[in-house]
Design a protein around this motif. Sequence first.
Motif, PDB file in Angstrom:
ATOM      1  N   VAL A 118       1.117  -1.151  -0.074  1.00 27.29           N
ATOM      2  CA  VAL A 118      -0.228  -0.056  -0.212  1.00 27.29           C
ATOM      3  C   VAL A 118       1.014   1.243  -0.266  1.00 27.29           C
ATOM      4  N   GLY A 119       0.484   2.613  -1.212  1.00 24.06           N
ATOM      5  CA  GLY A 119       1.357   3.469  -1.075  1.00 24.06           C
ATOM      6  C   GLY A 119       1.125   4.462   0.123  1.00 24.06           C
ATOM      7  N   GLU A 120       2.102   5.075   0.601  1.00 27.50           N
ATOM      8  CA  GLU A 120       1.986   5.980   1.114  1.00 27.50           C
ATOM      9  C   GLU A 120       1.396   7.506   1.949  1.00 27.50           C
ATOM     10  N   GLY A 121       0.560   7.597   0.078  1.00 25.64           N
ATOM     11  CA  GLY A 121      -0.006   8.804   0.098  1.00 25.64           C
ATOM     12  C   GLY A 121       0.275  10.105  -0.076  1.00 25.64           C
ATOM     13  N   ALA A 122       0.347  11.076   0.337  1.00 27.40           N
ATOM     14  CA  ALA A 122       0.415  12.060   0.864  1.00 27.40           C
ATOM     15  C   ALA A 122       0.754  12.967   1.558  1.00 27.40           C
ATOM     16  N   TYR A 123       2.116  13.212   2.206  1.00 21.85           N
ATOM     17  CA  TYR A 123       2.661  13.366   3.390  1.00 21.85           C
ATOM     18  C   TYR A 123       1.572  15.034   4.564  1.00 21.85           C
ATOM     19  N   LEU A 124       1.270  13.918   5.305  1.00 23.02           N
ATOM     20  CA  LEU A 124       0.335  14.795   6.417  1.00 23.02           C
ATOM     21  C   LEU A 124       1.351  15.564   8.177  1.00 23.02           C
ATOM     22  N   PHE A 125       0.584  16.201   8.281  1.00 18.91           N
ATOM     23  CA  PHE A 125       1.134  16.570   9.541  1.00 18.91           C
ATOM     24  C   PHE A 125      -0.192  17.078  10.071  1.00 18.91           C
ATOM     25  N   ILE A 126      -0.191  16.303  11.209  1.00 24.85           N
ATOM     26  CA  ILE A 126      -1.193  16.016  11.950  1.00 24.85           C
ATOM     27  C   ILE A 126      -1.084  16.990  13.738  1.00 24.85           C
ATOM     28  N   PRO A 127      -1.182  18.162  14.559  1.00 24.50           N
ATOM     29  CA  PRO A 127      -1.315  18.672  15.085  1.00 24.50           C
ATOM     30  C   PRO A 127      -1.177  17.619  16.318  1.00 24.50           C
ATOM     31  N   VAL A 128      -0.163  17.787  17.071  1.00 22.45           N
ATOM     32  CA  VAL A 128       0.129  16.448  18.335  1.00 22.45           C
ATOM     33  C   VAL A 128       0.619  15.304  17.893  1.00 22.45           C
ATOM     34  N   LEU A 129      -0.098  14.597  16.703  1.00 20.29           N
ATOM     35  CA  LEU A 129       0.728  13.284  16.181  1.00 20.29           C
ATOM     36  C   LEU A 129       1.774  13.920  15.373  1.00 20.29           C
ATOM     37  N   GLY A 130       1.794  14.575  15.091  1.00 23.45           N
ATOM     38  CA  GLY A 130       2.999  14.848  14.523  1.00 23.45           C
ATOM     39  C   GLY A 130       3.136  14.346  12.715  1.00 23.45           C
ATOM     40  N   PRO A 131       4.267  14.088  12.433  1.00 27.10           N
ATOM     41  CA  PRO A 131       4.050  14.050  10.898  1.00 27.10           C
ATOM     42  C   PRO A 131       3.485  12.304  10.533  1.00 27.10           C
ATOM     43  N   SER A 132       2.443  12.270   9.395  1.00 26.00           N
ATOM     44  CA  SER A 132       1.954  11.143   8.759  1.00 26.00           C
ATOM     45  C   SER A 132       1.534  11.315   8.008  1.00 26.00           C
TER      46      SER A 132
END
Length: 234
Positions: A118-132
């Motif tokens: 499964v591909g990772e998809g676009a980079y996301l940054f979620i407050p508190v959780l962090g990079p994802s």
Amino acid sequence: MAEFKQNNDPLEPFNRTMFSIHQGIDKVVLRPVAVAYRDVVPQPVRAGVSNVLGNLRTPVILANDMLQGEPRRAGDTLGRFLINSTLGLGGIFDVAGDHFGVRGHSEDYGQTLAVWGVGEGAYLFIPVLGPSNPRDLSGFGLGIASDPLTWVGQGVTVDVLTGVRAGMTVIDTRESLIEPLDAVNRDSLDPYAVLRSAYRQRRNAEITNRLDNVAPANAGATGFGVGKGIVPNP
């Protein structure tokens, strides 16, 4: 164009806004709490808390070892759980690692999805959780859904235990990252880009099991981003 594709961050303006929000939360809440935790709680007690949190993640780690077709690693995970839950007094002490040489490792559903192609998809940054990214966020949700505390029952006791565990995971993870994040924020011209790169490198190393030799004894609590730590594997 090549750099844009490599960064895989088409939502960068949105992500930078989320990063700014996170930095504000971190400055006002997360870092001060982590510093106070370090100042007040002795290191041996903090290590015990971290070990317990890692031990509680064993069902998720074991499930993903098996889903990835890794019987040896699954055996190590099960052995660590049995030893540390008994001789280690519920996981407070890492007897399996310190006395039997069975080191901890971290697995999660995001890594399993990656192994399955499964591909990772676009980079996301979620407050508190962090990079994802979408793949790791899906894996994070699957991890919550499959955790025994999620379906063991309902009631005030279970809710309190779940809340305490989540809170301590965030504090434990942030305490371990005080120096690395301080260095990034102090020395980097673009902390956002540094964390994006470090996160992607570390996740790739985790997916290919290249972090075995430096895996933390507590098997890595999920905190700032999926996978504890931001330092890329050398």
